[in-house]
Design a protein around this motif. Structure first.
Motif, PDB file in Angstrom:
ATOM      1  N   ASN A 414       0.800  -1.228   0.000  1.00 36.83           N
ATOM      2  CA  ASN A 414       0.000   0.000   0.000  1.00 36.83           C
ATOM      3  C   ASN A 414       0.833   1.279   0.000  1.00 36.83           C
ATOM      4  OD1 ASN A 414       0.883   0.188   2.638  1.00 36.83           O
ATOM      5  ND2 ASN A 414      -1.065  -0.421   3.553  1.00 36.83           N
ATOM      6  N   THR A 415       2.154   1.142  -0.105  1.00 36.23           N
ATOM      7  CA  THR A 415       3.017   2.313  -0.224  1.00 36.23           C
ATOM      8  C   THR A 415       3.999   2.088  -1.375  1.00 36.23           C
ATOM      9  OG1 THR A 415       2.885   2.764   2.148  1.00 36.23           O
ATOM     10  CG2 THR A 415       4.666   3.817   0.928  1.00 36.23           C
ATOM     11  N   ILE A 416       4.039   3.038  -2.290  1.00 36.09           N
ATOM     12  CA  ILE A 416       4.958   2.941  -3.426  1.00 36.09           C
ATOM     13  C   ILE A 416       6.069   3.969  -3.249  1.00 36.09           C
ATOM     14  CG2 ILE A 416       5.215   3.135  -5.919  1.00 36.09           C
ATOM     15  CD1 ILE A 416       2.329   2.348  -6.228  1.00 36.09           C
ATOM     16  N   PRO A 417       7.303   3.523  -3.009  1.00 36.04           N
ATOM     17  CA  PRO A 417       8.418   4.471  -2.929  1.00 36.04           C
ATOM     18  C   PRO A 417       8.952   4.782  -4.315  1.00 36.04           C
ATOM     19  CG  PRO A 417       9.194   2.272  -2.414  1.00 36.04           C
ATOM     20  CD  PRO A 417       7.717   2.143  -2.717  1.00 36.04           C
ATOM     21  N   ILE A 418       9.260   6.039  -4.560  1.00 36.39           N
ATOM     22  CA  ILE A 418       9.868   6.450  -5.829  1.00 36.39           C
ATOM     23  C   ILE A 418      11.015   7.407  -5.521  1.00 36.39           C
ATOM     24  CG2 ILE A 418       9.558   7.716  -7.987  1.00 36.39           C
ATOM     25  CD1 ILE A 418       6.719   6.760  -8.090  1.00 36.39           C
ATOM     26  N   ARG A 419      12.211   6.997  -5.930  1.00 38.88           N
ATOM     27  CA  ARG A 419      13.373   7.874  -5.817  1.00 38.88           C
ATOM     28  C   ARG A 419      14.003   8.038  -7.200  1.00 38.88           C
ATOM     29  NH1 ARG A 419      17.270   5.039  -2.230  1.00 38.88           N
ATOM     30  NH2 ARG A 419      15.943   3.224  -2.527  1.00 38.88           N
ATOM     31  N   ARG A 442      40.436  -4.257 -32.495  1.00 37.65           N
ATOM     32  CA  ARG A 442      40.044  -2.845 -32.394  1.00 37.65           C
ATOM     33  C   ARG A 442      39.899  -2.412 -30.943  1.00 37.65           C
ATOM     34  NH1 ARG A 442      35.495   0.736 -32.333  1.00 37.65           N
ATOM     35  NH2 ARG A 442      34.025  -0.981 -31.975  1.00 37.65           N
ATOM     36  N   LEU A 443      39.379  -3.312 -30.081  1.00 37.36           N
ATOM     37  CA  LEU A 443      39.124  -2.929 -28.695  1.00 37.36           C
ATOM     38  C   LEU A 443      39.911  -3.749 -27.680  1.00 37.36           C
ATOM     39  CD1 LEU A 443      35.250  -2.377 -28.834  1.00 37.36           C
ATOM     40  CD2 LEU A 443      37.059  -0.676 -29.062  1.00 37.36           C
ATOM     41  N   ALA A 444      40.303  -4.972 -28.028  1.00 37.42           N
ATOM     42  CA  ALA A 444      41.106  -5.766 -27.103  1.00 37.42           C
ATOM     43  C   ALA A 444      42.515  -5.179 -26.985  1.00 37.42           C
ATOM     44  CB  ALA A 444      41.180  -7.215 -27.570  1.00 37.42           C
ATOM     45  N   ASN A 445      43.094  -5.284 -25.793  1.00 33.73           N
ATOM     46  CA  ASN A 445      44.436  -4.748 -25.515  1.00 33.73           C
ATOM     47  C   ASN A 445      44.515  -3.244 -25.765  1.00 33.73           C
ATOM     48  OD1 ASN A 445      45.513  -7.426 -24.967  1.00 33.73           O
ATOM     49  ND2 ASN A 445      45.453  -7.745 -27.193  1.00 33.73           N
ATOM     50  N   LYS A 446      43.389  -2.552 -25.576  1.00 33.49           N
ATOM     51  CA  LYS A 446      43.322  -1.100 -25.739  1.00 33.49           C
ATOM     52  C   LYS A 446      42.687  -0.481 -24.493  1.00 33.49           C
ATOM     53  CE  LYS A 446      44.558  -0.854 -30.193  1.00 33.49           C
ATOM     54  NZ  LYS A 446      44.620  -2.281 -30.537  1.00 33.49           N
ATOM     55  N   TYR A 447      43.076   0.756 -24.208  1.00 36.09           N
ATOM     56  CA  TYR A 447      42.450   1.505 -23.119  1.00 36.09           C
ATOM     57  C   TYR A 447      41.053   1.927 -23.551  1.00 36.09           C
ATOM     58  CZ  TYR A 447      41.530   5.375 -19.878  1.00 36.09           C
ATOM     59  OH  TYR A 447      40.964   6.214 -18.958  1.00 36.09           O
ATOM     60  N   LEU A 448      40.055   1.610 -22.742  1.00 37.67           N
ATOM     61  CA  LEU A 448      38.658   1.914 -23.051  1.00 37.67           C
ATOM     62  C   LEU A 448      38.119   2.898 -22.020  1.00 37.67           C
ATOM     63  CD1 LEU A 448      37.450  -1.763 -23.666  1.00 37.67           C
ATOM     64  CD2 LEU A 448      38.298  -0.129 -25.368  1.00 37.67           C
ATOM     65  N   MET A 449      37.369   3.879 -22.483  1.00 33.95           N
ATOM     66  CA  MET A 449      36.849   4.902 -21.587  1.00 33.95           C
ATOM     67  C   MET A 449      35.464   5.331 -22.060  1.00 33.95           C
ATOM     68  SD  MET A 449      36.498   8.529 -21.550  1.00 33.95           S
ATOM     69  CE  MET A 449      37.879   9.273 -22.431  1.00 33.95           C
ATOM     70  N   GLY A 450      34.538   5.524 -21.124  1.00 35.06           N
ATOM     71  CA  GLY A 450      33.202   5.994 -21.457  1.00 35.06           C
ATOM     72  C   GLY A 450      32.687   6.930 -20.384  1.00 35.06           C
ATOM     73  N   TYR A 451      31.838   7.861 -20.798  1.00 31.34           N
ATOM     74  CA  TYR A 451      31.304   8.840 -19.846  1.00 31.34           C
ATOM     75  C   TYR A 451      29.936   9.300 -20.339  1.00 31.34           C
ATOM     76  CZ  TYR A 451      32.986  12.023 -23.453  1.00 31.34           C
ATOM     77  OH  TYR A 451      33.213  12.646 -24.650  1.00 31.34           O
ATOM     78  N   GLY A 452      29.163   9.865 -19.423  1.00 35.50           N
ATOM     79  CA  GLY A 452      27.837  10.349 -19.813  1.00 35.50           C
ATOM     80  C   GLY A 452      27.000  10.691 -18.601  1.00 35.50           C
ATOM     81  N   THR A 453      25.714  10.785 -18.816  1.00 33.32           N
ATOM     82  CA  THR A 453      24.788  11.140 -17.745  1.00 33.32           C
ATOM     83  C   THR A 453      23.560  10.245 -17.840  1.00 33.32           C
ATOM     84  OG1 THR A 453      23.603  13.002 -16.708  1.00 33.32           O
ATOM     85  CG2 THR A 453      23.542  12.865 -19.109  1.00 33.32           C
ATOM     86  N   GLY A 454      22.790  10.199 -16.772  1.00 35.38           N
ATOM     87  CA  GLY A 454      21.626   9.332 -16.772  1.00 35.38           C
ATOM     88  C   GLY A 454      20.688   9.629 -15.623  1.00 35.38           C
ATOM     89  N   ILE A 455      19.571   8.921 -15.620  1.00 39.72           N
ATOM     90  CA  ILE A 455      18.587   9.008 -14.540  1.00 39.72           C
ATOM     91  C   ILE A 455      18.331   7.600 -14.020  1.00 39.72           C
ATOM     92  CG2 ILE A 455      16.181   9.519 -13.964  1.00 39.72           C
ATOM     93  CD1 ILE A 455      16.272  11.844 -15.868  1.00 39.72           C
ATOM     94  N   ASP A 456      18.452   7.437 -12.699  1.00 37.69           N
ATOM     95  CA  ASP A 456      18.181   6.160 -12.046  1.00 37.69           C
ATOM     96  C   ASP A 456      16.857   6.247 -11.316  1.00 37.69           C
ATOM     97  OD1 ASP A 456      20.721   5.717 -12.918  1.00 37.69           O
ATOM     98  OD2 ASP A 456      21.636   5.578 -10.936  1.00 37.69           O
ATOM     99  N   LEU A 457      15.996   5.253 -11.545  1.00 36.31           N
ATOM    100  CA  LEU A 457      14.707   5.173 -10.867  1.00 36.31           C
ATOM    101  C   LEU A 457      14.740   3.994  -9.904  1.00 36.31           C
ATOM    102  CD1 LEU A 457      11.646   5.714 -10.423  1.00 36.31           C
ATOM    103  CD2 LEU A 457      11.219   4.292 -12.446  1.00 36.31           C
ATOM    104  N   ILE A 458      14.516   4.255  -8.611  1.00 32.94           N
ATOM    105  CA  ILE A 458      14.451   3.222  -7.587  1.00 32.94           C
ATOM    106  C   ILE A 458      12.999   3.131  -7.142  1.00 32.94           C
ATOM    107  CG2 ILE A 458      15.502   2.313  -5.503  1.00 32.94           C
ATOM    108  CD1 ILE A 458      17.449   3.167  -7.762  1.00 32.94           C
ATOM    109  N   GLY A 459      12.398   1.950  -7.328  1.00 30.42           N
ATOM    110  CA  GLY A 459      10.974   1.815  -7.082  1.00 30.42           C
ATOM    111  C   GLY A 459      10.630   0.752  -6.069  1.00 30.42           C
ATOM    112  N   PHE A 460       9.539   0.062  -6.335  1.00 30.38           N
ATOM    113  CA  PHE A 460       8.951  -0.891  -5.410  1.00 30.38           C
ATOM    114  C   PHE A 460       9.906  -2.045  -5.140  1.00 30.38           C
ATOM    115  CE2 PHE A 460       5.645  -4.120  -4.334  1.00 30.38           C
ATOM    116  CZ  PHE A 460       5.118  -3.457  -3.239  1.00 30.38           C
TER     117      PHE A 460
END
Length: 487
Positions: A414-419, A442-460
């Motif tokens: 009866n309670t829904i948490p949303i964060r 192309r990618l093995a034995n190479k330095y790999l890097m990634g970056y970005g932004t996002g939204i995380d939803l924590i629910g029931f």
């Protein structure tokens, strides 16, 4: 620019330094209720606990909750230290994943005497679930690389009881059809002794497939299924795990298991080294020792604490002529709670095989859960050694508790948490492929890097959904959707 070699020593030293950082003051979303303070204007220097009362545990045995408490009755505690103990104990009880809420309240009966009231709200323990999930590594793999093919979906029924007998035993059964036909049975009993330090768990799994990945090319999985749509792979696994929990945050696991896999001759025609031996059957007995230090505030979506997990696995206790291998894995995560709304997480994962090559069923690398670099979700980078360092800075901008008791009278629902959290992410890593396969260079034995932004939803029931846009150092960018926390 793609660098030829990352400074892996720097990554390791950085993460270990973070782990050795002195712990921040303990905070928790559900603060210990101290409104029942003594009538005097000042707080006491010390308190004595007279009794402990627990309410709301209709199914759960009292002993399961008392096991998590770091204090006892008829003993004096420094008041400030005692408050820290209560907050830490509240986290531990919640992390049993038996309750939707936990509150610990000290009730003063004198200037320096208290009664402790622990109020819990139990979850719904018997949960039938319809299985409808993708067979691929992640949603982006299915959506982009597999062209949203609904034949690559698993469906079935899963039944779980997460508190058998009220002692936190867990019983799970799953029957699955679709891309992978499977039967899975699991049972775990966290404590088999009076002192609640020793536990046992067992699992049986059977799977069969008509289509399987048989190798990788150009950092993508290559799948194979014959024209008659015959079953080309069957596997059976059984494991027994012993658990020893000497202290509140430290666990030791010893697992002994058996794995047997058969593939059709067609698979070996496509990839003669699928099992390395040239045979179409691979059998082995394995043993794994794992040490885990887990002091996270929430095991589903941590914002404070740390996790250290170190394991070593020997494949081939018997049947060593088919497989004789050793694997070592390290995970070290640190979670910094800057305030109630801001936190920073950092984590290092490393995995090593001792041999130069492995059967394809044991292949590891970036792109296989949980080892990924954001921005490279569409790729697999396979090898014998991998290092991944993940980082996220998060801001909680929504924290709601929606009361729907007028529609659903059941207390468990009866309670829904949303964060909602806004995240800024930066990951980097490296995979060492000793075989130097040209088509994956192309990618093995190479330095790999990634970056970005996002939204995380924590629910029931602490369910997690993540929506992210990430770029990588190969100049590629895309939206990604995931169903679990990154670390």
């Amino acid at each position: 620019m793609i660098l030829k070699k990352p400074n892996i020593l720097y990554l390791s030293i950085l993460c270990l330094a973070l782990l050795l950082e002195s712990r921040a003051n303990i905070c928790y979303a559900q603060q210990v209720d101290t409104t029942f303070a003594p009538k005097s204007t000042s707080t006491p220097d010390s308190v004595r606990v007279n009794n402990i009362f627990i309410v709301g545990n209709e199914k759960t045995k009292k002993s399961v909750i008392l096991r998590e408490l770091d204090f006892t009755t008829d003993f004096y505690y420094d008041w400030n230290t005692f408050l820290e103990i209560l907050i830490a104990d509240q986290k531990k009880i919640y992390n049993l994943r038996l309750f939707t809420s936990v509150e610990i309240t000290p009730l003063f009966t004198g200037d320096n005497e208290v009664e402790i009231l622990i109020t819990v709200k139990e979850r719904w323990y018997i949960v039938p679930q319809v299985i409808f999930q993708l067979a691929d590594r992640n949603f982006s793999e299915w959506w982009t690389n597999q062209n949203r093919d609904f034949s690559r979906v698993n469906y079935g029924l899963r039944m779980s009881h997460s508190n058998v007998g009220g002692r936190n035993e867990k019983l799970k059964f799953a029957g699955q059809l679709g891309f992978t036909k499977a039967l899975d049975l699991q049972y775990s009993k966290p404590y088999i002794d009076k002192n609640q330090k020793h536990g046992l768990a067992a699992q049986l799994t059977f799977k069969e497939n008509k289509t399987i990945p048989i190798r990788s090319a150009f950092n993508k999985q290559v799948f194979y299924g014959n024209e008659n749509e015959d079953i080309i792979k069957k596997s059976f696994a059984a494991a027994l795990r012993y658990t020893y929990r000497r202290s509140y945050y430290n666990y030791h696991f010893l697992t002994l298991g058996y794995s047997g896999t058969w593939v059709s001759d067609d698979v070996l025609t496509e990839n003669p080294n699928y099992f390395q031996s040239g045979d179409n059957r691979l059998r082995y007995v394995f043993a794994t020792y794992t040490f885990r230090h887990d002091r996270r505030d929430n095991v589903s979506y941590a914002t404070d604490g740390e996790l250290l997990d170190l394991s070593i696995t020997k494949y081939g206790i018997i049947y060593t002529e088919e497989l004789d291998e050793v694997e070592v894995n390290l995970t070290a995560n640190k979670y910094f709670k800057i305030s109630d709304k801001f936190h920073f997480n950092t984590g290092l994962t490393a995995d090593w095989f001792l041999s130069a090559s492995q059967p394809y069923t044991l292949v590891r690398g970036i792109g296989y859960n949980p080892n990924f670099v954001r921005g490279y979700e569409l790729n697999v980078i396979e090898g014998q050694q991998l290092y991944v360092h993940k980082n996220s800075f998060r801001w909680k901008f929504v924290d709601w508790q929606i009361d729907i008791s007028n529609m659903i009278p059941l207390e468990q629902f009866n309670t829904i948490p949303i964060r909602l959290y806004l995240s800024a992410n930066f990951d980097h890593g490296f995979v060492k492929d000793r075989n130097n396969i040209p088509e994956n260079s192309r990618l093995a034995n190479k330095y790999l890097m990634g970056y970005g932004t996002g939204i995380d939803l924590i629910g029931f029931y602490d369910s997690v959904l993540r929506f992210e846009y990430s770029l990588n150092n190969s100049g590629e960018g895309n939206f990604f959707f995931n169903f679990s926390t990154p670390f």
